[in-house]
Design an enzyme around this catalytic site. Structure first.
Site, PDB file in Angstrom:
ATOM      1  N   SER A 150     -28.078  50.981  27.219  1.00 33.17           N
ATOM      2  CA  SER A 150     -28.838  50.566  28.395  1.00 33.17           C
ATOM      3  C   SER A 150     -30.119  51.380  28.542  1.00 33.17           C
ATOM      4  CB  SER A 150     -27.986  50.721  29.659  1.00 33.17           C
ATOM      5  OG  SER A 150     -27.561  52.063  29.797  1.00 33.17           O
ATOM      6  N   TYR A 178     -25.954  50.474  33.645  1.00 31.11           N
ATOM      7  CA  TYR A 178     -24.943  49.448  33.420  1.00 31.11           C
ATOM      8  C   TYR A 178     -23.708  49.626  34.297  1.00 31.11           C
ATOM      9  CZ  TYR A 178     -26.875  46.909  29.395  1.00 31.11           C
ATOM     10  OH  TYR A 178     -27.605  46.101  28.577  1.00 31.11           O
ATOM     11  N   GLY A 179     -23.424  50.855  34.686  1.00 31.10           N
ATOM     12  CA  GLY A 179     -22.224  51.111  35.472  1.00 31.10           C
ATOM     13  C   GLY A 179     -22.220  50.431  36.829  1.00 31.10           C
ATOM     14  N   CYS A 226     -22.839  52.724  24.086  1.00 32.36           N
ATOM     15  CA  CYS A 226     -22.714  52.744  25.542  1.00 32.36           C
ATOM     16  C   CYS A 226     -21.247  52.562  25.889  1.00 32.36           C
ATOM     17  CB  CYS A 226     -23.557  51.621  26.153  1.00 32.36           C
ATOM     18  SG  CYS A 226     -23.324  51.386  27.926  1.00 32.36           S
ATOM     19  N   THR A 281     -19.823  52.061  28.843  1.00 26.97           N
ATOM     20  CA  THR A 281     -19.601  50.976  29.798  1.00 26.97           C
ATOM     21  C   THR A 281     -19.606  49.624  29.101  1.00 26.97           C
ATOM     22  OG1 THR A 281     -20.662  52.280  31.545  1.00 26.97           O
ATOM     23  CG2 THR A 281     -20.437  49.914  31.927  1.00 26.97           C
ATOM     24  N   CYS A 329     -20.066  59.050  28.785  1.00 26.60           N
ATOM     25  CA  CYS A 329     -21.256  58.201  28.810  1.00 26.60           C
ATOM     26  C   CYS A 329     -22.233  58.806  27.824  1.00 26.60           C
ATOM     27  CB  CYS A 329     -21.865  58.163  30.218  1.00 26.60           C
ATOM     28  SG  CYS A 329     -23.487  57.353  30.287  1.00 26.60           S
ATOM     29  N   HIS A 360     -25.287  58.929  27.780  1.00 26.38           N
ATOM     30  CA  HIS A 360     -26.411  59.627  28.406  1.00 26.38           C
ATOM     31  C   HIS A 360     -26.112  61.111  28.621  1.00 26.38           C
ATOM     32  CE1 HIS A 360     -28.242  55.726  29.444  1.00 26.38           C
ATOM     33  NE2 HIS A 360     -29.331  56.407  29.718  1.00 26.38           N
TER      34      HIS A 360
END
Length: 266
Positions: free
Chosen positions: A10, A41-42, A73, A75, A183, A185
């Site tokens: 994302s 996205y979450g 990702c 999610t 995650c 990120h």
């Protein structure tokens, strides 16, 4: 298979996965596709996430002739993998939270999972916990704000320790000794998270495991040309769905991307 490896997320979180893949497969061509128009996205409804990801990824695979797709990702991986594997004829690799190694490494058998709210609520995540961490006390922490902090850091902006503390204070007092960064990120903020939680908490992510899986698949398909020059991939392309700032363009250039442009979304 001779096309690029397509890595999808994302936002910029998937760069942490791409970095690990490049370490083991430095001579491949890569495309990094990120759907920053719909970040994070979450927060999305499940069907909206599935439909959008399928359309974007399948279109890009067709456009580039990609040889393999990595859904970098957590999610998206919990929802999109079955759909993509049915729609595509090339391998599709997802990201699984590192719950199994966390349960093995934890001395106190008290672990935490830090992920987006979407990943936290998925039945898939709870099945992983039941299967691999039934002997552990598992704390669940959902945060979309941390995703946005990681995006800020990636664009060159300073992250204050107070911002980390505000989001992670429940983890600091929980007594866990192992934390899964669920995650992609979050490894971008690994130094800040480690500094705040202290050395008594082991941080784990899935980057190396994903890279190992991709390497196995590529070698099985005999696409790794060992006579290629070592140390650098041949081509690095970045595609995004919403315009990016100069700070992020600088990061992409530093990462080795020679081309970046807006993705074809239909």
């Amino acid at each position: 298979m001779s096309g690029p490896i397509l890595v999808f997320d994302s936002g910029v979180g998937g760069l942490s996965i791409l970095d690990e893949i490049r370490r083991v497969l430095p001579d491949q061509n890569y495309c990094y596709l990120f759907d920053n128009a719909r970040l994070p996205y979450g927060e999305l409804e499940e069907q909206e996430l599935i439909d959008g990801c399928e359309a974007l990824i399948t279109a890009t695979v067709a456009q580039l002739g990609a040889s393999l797709v990595v859904i970098a990702c957590n999610t998206a991986s919990t929802l999109v993998l079955p759909v993509l594997r049915e729609a595509l004829t090339i391998p599709v690799v997802g990201v699984v939270p590192a719950i199994k190694p966390a349960a093995l490494y934890s001395q106190a058998k008290h672990i935490g999972l830090l992920a987006t709210p979407g990943t936290i609520k998925r039945s898939y995540t709870h099945s992983l916990i039941q299967e691999f961490a039934a002997n552990c006390q598992v704390e669940l922490y959902g945060s979309s704000e941390l995703v946005l902090l990681a995006e800020r850091k990636a664009s060159g902006k300073q992250i204050l320790q107070g911002e980390i503390a505000q989001l992670l204070s429940p983890i600091k007092v929980s007594g866990i000794d192992t934390l899964v960064l669920g995650c992609t990120h979050f490894p971008i903020l690994k130094d800040e998270i480690q500094q705040y939680l202290g050395d008594g908490v082991l941080l784990l992510d899935s980057g190396k495991a994903v890279a190992a899986r991709v390497s196995t698949l590529i070698k099985e398909e005999s696409t790794l040309n060992k006579r290629q020059r070592k140390g650098h991939s041949k081509e690095m392309i970045a595609l995004y769905t919403s315009e990016v700032g100069e700070g992020l363009k600088k990061l992409l250039a530093e990462f080795g991307f020679s081309t970046y442009s807006k993705a074809q979304t239909g």
